[in-house]
Write a protein that holds these residues in place. Structure first.
Motif, short mmCIF file in Angstrom:
data_model
loop_
_atom_site.label_atom_id
_atom_site.label_comp_id
_atom_site.label_asym_id
_atom_site.label_seq_id
_atom_site.Cartn_x
_atom_site.Cartn_y
_atom_site.Cartn_z
N ASP A 81 48.95 35.95 30.13
CA ASP A 81 48.52 36.67 31.33
C ASP A 81 48.11 35.61 32.35
N PHE A 115 48.80 38.28 41.93
CA PHE A 115 48.37 38.82 40.65
C PHE A 115 46.92 38.44 40.41
N ASN A 116 46.07 39.43 40.13
CA ASN A 116 44.67 39.13 39.93
C ASN A 116 44.25 39.51 38.52
N THR A 139 42.66 41.95 37.22
CA THR A 139 42.87 43.33 36.79
C THR A 139 44.35 43.67 36.58
N HIS A 140 45.26 42.94 37.21
CA HIS A 140 46.70 43.14 37.07
C HIS A 140 47.41 41.78 36.98
N LYS A 170 50.01 38.66 35.89
CA LYS A 170 51.45 38.48 35.65
C LYS A 170 51.61 38.09 34.18
N LYS A 171 52.58 38.65 33.53
CA LYS A 171 52.85 38.32 32.14
C LYS A 171 54.09 37.43 32.08
N ASP A 212 38.03 40.41 39.95
CA ASP A 212 39.05 39.80 40.79
C ASP A 212 38.48 38.57 41.48
#
Length: 85
Positions: free
Chosen positions: A34, A41-42, A44-45, A47-48, A73
């Motif tokens: 992650d 991309f923060n 809470t969301h 990038k994978k 964030d």
């Protein structure tokens, strides 16, 4: 390749984001990392991304760890000052 750690600064080597700096915020059960970068991309969301597509650096963003662990964030300006880019 060295084992990635939470808070480590990495560089994307593959994909349309090649060359961008990210900070590792965790790992998925399937082994993907992650990654956070507040402009897109923060925490809470994140990038994978496959760890094989990342270049590790010796730098760690120690001051960002408290935000990552709390799931908060991160402000763009604070991120780029901490990462050095």
């Amino acid at each position: 390749m060295a084992e990635l750690q939470v808070g480590q600064i990495v560089i994307s080597r593959q994909g349309k984001d090649a060359g961008l700096l990210y900070v590792v915020s965790g790992f998925e059960p399937d082994g993907r990392a992650d990654l956070i970068r507040p402009d897109r991309f923060n925490t809470t969301h994140p990038k994978k991304k496959n760890p094989l597509h990342l270049q590790s650096t010796l730098k760690r963003a120690e001051e960002l760890l408290q935000y990552i662990k709390a799931g908060k964030d991160i402000d763009r300006g604070y991120f780029f000052r901490s990462v050095g880019n």
